[in-house]
Each structure stands twice: as C-alpha cells, then as structure tokens.
Design a protein around this motif. Structure first.
Motif, PDB file in Angstrom:
ATOM      1  N   ILE A 219       2.248  12.806  -4.940  1.00  0.00           N
ATOM      2  CA  ILE A 219       3.365  11.958  -4.518  1.00  0.00           C
ATOM      3  C   ILE A 219       4.695  12.695  -4.596  1.00  0.00           C
ATOM      4  O   ILE A 219       5.692  12.250  -4.022  1.00  0.00           O
ATOM      5  N   TYR A 220       4.723  13.808  -5.337  1.00  0.00           N
ATOM      6  CA  TYR A 220       5.911  14.662  -5.364  1.00  0.00           C
ATOM      7  C   TYR A 220       5.457  16.101  -5.540  1.00  0.00           C
ATOM      8  O   TYR A 220       4.664  16.415  -6.435  1.00  0.00           O
TER       9      TYR A 220
ATOM     10  N   VAL B  62       6.348  15.122   5.826  1.00  0.00           N
ATOM     11  CA  VAL B  62       6.639  13.848   5.163  1.00  0.00           C
ATOM     12  C   VAL B  62       6.551  12.706   6.164  1.00  0.00           C
ATOM     13  O   VAL B  62       5.996  11.640   5.868  1.00  0.00           O
ATOM     14  N   ASP B  63       7.086  12.922   7.370  1.00  0.00           N
ATOM     15  CA  ASP B  63       6.998  11.895   8.413  1.00  0.00           C
ATOM     16  C   ASP B  63       5.537  11.596   8.763  1.00  0.00           C
ATOM     17  O   ASP B  63       5.158  10.426   8.963  1.00  0.00           O
TER      18      ASP B  63
ATOM     19  N   GLN C 112       4.043   9.474   5.999  1.00  0.00           N
ATOM     20  CA  GLN C 112       4.539   8.105   6.066  1.00  0.00           C
ATOM     21  C   GLN C 112       3.920   7.340   7.229  1.00  0.00           C
ATOM     22  O   GLN C 112       3.599   6.145   7.106  1.00  0.00           O
TER      23      GLN C 112
ATOM     24  N   LYS D 231       1.190   6.453   3.711  1.00  0.00           N
ATOM     25  CA  LYS D 231       1.351   6.951   2.346  1.00  0.00           C
ATOM     26  C   LYS D 231       2.797   7.378   2.132  1.00  0.00           C
ATOM     27  O   LYS D 231       3.611   7.368   3.052  1.00  0.00           O
ATOM     28  N   THR D 232       3.105   7.751   0.907  1.00  0.00           N
ATOM     29  CA  THR D 232       4.441   8.253   0.601  1.00  0.00           C
ATOM     30  C   THR D 232       4.335   9.571  -0.155  1.00  0.00           C
ATOM     31  O   THR D 232       3.413   9.770  -0.940  1.00  0.00           O
TER      32      THR D 232
ATOM     33  N   ARG E  78       7.229  12.862  -1.591  1.00  0.00           N
ATOM     34  CA  ARG E  78       8.516  13.553  -1.610  1.00  0.00           C
ATOM     35  C   ARG E  78       8.247  15.021  -1.894  1.00  0.00           C
ATOM     36  O   ARG E  78       7.322  15.359  -2.642  1.00  0.00           O
TER      37      ARG E  78
ATOM     38  N   GLN F 222       5.792   5.260 -10.768  1.00  0.00           N
ATOM     39  CA  GLN F 222       4.710   5.361  -9.785  1.00  0.00           C
ATOM     40  C   GLN F 222       3.424   5.881 -10.431  1.00  0.00           C
ATOM     41  O   GLN F 222       2.334   5.406 -10.107  1.00  0.00           O
TER      42      GLN F 222
END
Length: 373
Positions: A107-108, A140-141, A144, A148-149, A151, A365
């Motif tokens: 997620i990051y 990232v796009d 998304q 999902k997300t 960073r 998260q």
C-alpha cells in the motif's frame, strides 16, 4: 507477468500473506524489472541478452545473483540499467513496478534508484527523474482503476564510488515536491564510506531532507558508524551487520543473554529502522559470518532484542522474490505469525519518509487490514 506471480499463505494453510497490507522501504527500481520487459526494451535498442525467453532470462538473473558476493551480485544490473536509458524505458519500468507492488499487497512503496546511471543516451538528471515519476503516477492510476490504492515515492540514490554526491543531493531536493521523498547512497560499500559524501549529507541536513544509507551489508560497524555520523541516516539500508555489535554473555537453558555495544544500543534506542532483506543478504554474503541458511540470519535476534526491523525485497528480479515471499520464508524459518507480520509493517509505517499524519494513516490501514485477516 510480475517477477513473482504467486500468492503466499502462512505455513499450514493460514492467512493469505499476499492479501495483507504491506509497506516496502527498500526496493530498487533497476532490480525489479519483468524479464519480458527487459527482452522487449533490449530489442528496441539492439542490446544483446543472455537469454531470449522470459523464464530463461529470469533464471539467469537468479543464478548469477546467488554468488555470495555483493560485487558479483551488482554486475547483473548492467543488463537492467542498459534498457533504462530512455524516457520511454524508464517510464514503462516504473509503471510496471507500481503495478507489481500493488499485486503483492503493498500500500506504500519507496522506490530507490540512481539517476546518474541512466544518462548514456542523452537524458539529463532531471529528465530521468521526471520520466520515472511519470511512470509511477501512471502505475498509481492503473492500480486505482483496478479498485485498489497505493502510494509511492522516489528515493534518489547517489553512487558512493562516484563523485556526484552533492549534485545528486541537489537533484533530490529540487524534486522534493514532485515525487522524491528521500535520498540514499548505494553501490560498492567497502572502501567508500559515507564520509566521502559528507558535503552531500551536509546539504541535505541544511534542507531538512531525509536520508537512508546502505550500510552494514558489505561492510561492518564502521560503515554503520559513518552512515549515522556523516550521513545522519534516519534508516539503515540493510544494516544487518549491526549484529556484529551484539555479545552473547551467557546461556541458561533455553535463554540467552546478550549485551549491546554502543552502535547497536544507539540504533535500538533511537528506533533507527533496519531495512533488512533476508534473501538478498544470503545471496550477497552479508550474513556469511553467521551461516548460509535463512535460519542463521540475525533477523530474529534483532527482532527479539527490540530493534526496529522491517522486511524488504531489495531486488525482486535478482532474488526471484516478493515481499509476501520474504514474509513467508521468515515464517517458515522462525515461526512468525500475523502478529509478528503486523509489527514489521507498523515498523515500516513509522519509518516511512512521510509526514507524521501520513504515517499514522498508513498505520491505521495496516491495523485495519490485519484485523480483517
């Protein structure tokens, strides 16, 4: 197809490790290419490869990287950097890198790379950073759009054997509001202490810009001392040889009593995160003094002593790995469960080069995701 296209579960049929939210702090852009992408990009520029089929090329990387020597390990990067010398190549590799992280539950992610190694076909330093950022943004796009997300941020590395430290530090700061979150020095460690780049680290400190430093991988405690003193490192890239500063005082039945030397005590007390990469540490010989199997890795003793340990891949292509696979292998070796995995991820969240509020959000998260497992 990503470098490792497999879901991992806790040994014994437990929770799905791949589905857990994870944080990646030590992951090299030029060490995470898809073999098929290397083949296609090499064909575009007429660059010869040792294999023309993706599986065979992936096997070649894994075999060449398992040498027991960091110097030999680093030679495999001649191939990956060769196909990352154009804007299109850098952007594609960065975009797929993010896609592969997300597929592994990350997620990051902080993605480190050395812009000075990507100038052979006429790009400027700034153009390389911008090309990579374009790829990261596109990745990232994509993530998304798939529901999902994730960073990501760039860690700009200076090669410690070169004489461009200050120039690369200035580059990193120049792009601090355009995707770059931190600075690193990489490359051959022994003989090239952080003090050789003191001017760069002074500049970063004056600009309140965070640094992590490769140290305690191919060199020992003096390298770590230099990273902390000259580099003002907030994290240690690998740092596994901090275990050289541990002394076994006595053993009583099932218990061992260990004392910490001054460097180890400082790193522990200040919660300076260790960016440990278990399989890579085996491949490069970083833990050779303790053994040649994962069970010999100092990871567990450092964890039990309260160091801020994090789990990382280093180079997913070279080690034929993923963050989920690293966790799975650690669980097999040391019996770790979800509670341990959550600690590792919360450690990584607290060490991320983000604002306090952003780090707290990452921790939330992680806690929520593990709570659903």
């Amino acid at each position: 197809m990503s470098t490792v296209d497999q879901d991992y579960q806790l040994p014994g049929g437990g929770a799905n490790i791949t589905a857990l939210p994870k944080i990646s702090l030590h992951d090299h852009l030029d060490g995470g290419l898809r073999p098929q992408t290397i083949i296609e990009l090499a064909d575009d520029i007429g660059f010869a490869l040792p294999a023309s089929e993706a599986n065979a090329l992936g096997t070649w990387f894994a075999e060449k990287s398992d040498s027991g020597s960091l110097v030999e390990y680093l030679k495999t990067f001649d191939l990956t950097t060769a196909v990352m010398q154009t804007e299109a190549g850098l952007t594609r590799v960065a975009r797929e890198f993010v896609q592969d992280l997300a597929a592994d539950g990350v997620i990051y992610g902080e993605i480190r790379w050395a812009p000075e190694q990507h100038l052979a076909r006429g790009l400027t330093l700034d153009q390389t950073v911008e090309a990579v950022q374009a790829g990261l943004d596109a990745g990232v796009d994509d993530v998304q759009s798939a529901g999902k997300t994730i960073r990501v941020g760039q860690l700009v590395s200076a090669m410690r054997h070169a004489d461009r430290g200050l120039e690369i530090a200035e580059l990193a700061v120049r792009h601090r509001d355009a995707g770059v979150v931190g600075f690193d020095i990489a490359g051959a460690e022994a003989g090239f202490p952080a003090g050789k780049l003191r001017e760069a680290f002074d500049y970063l400190a004056k600009n309140f810009f965070p640094a992590t430093v490769h140290a305690g991988e191919a060199d020992g405690l003096e390298s770590i001392r230099g990273a902390l003193f000259d580099g003002r490192a907030l994290r240690l890239g690998h740092g596994v040889r901090i275990a050289e500063d541990l002394v076994l005082e006595s053993e009583d039945g099932d218990n061992s009593y260990v004392s910490l030397g001054p460097v180890a005590q400082w790193v522990k007390d200040r919660e300076i995160a260790l960016e440990l990469s278990p399989q890579s540490n085996l491949q490069t010989g970083a833990i050779a003094q303790w053994g040649n199997d994962l069970i010999d890795h100092p990871f567990d003793i450092l964890y039990q002593l309260g160091f801020t340990v994090t789990v990382n891949t280093d180079n997913r292509l070279m080690s034929n790995t993923s963050l989920s696979k690293e966790l799975f292998l650690l669980s097999e070796a040391f019996g770790y469960d979800l509670t341990d995995f959550e600690v590792f991820q919360l450690n990584a969240a607290s060490a991320a080069f983000l604002s306090l509020e952003e780090r707290e959000d990452l921790a939330d998260q992680i806690t929520e995701g593990f709570g659903r497992a």
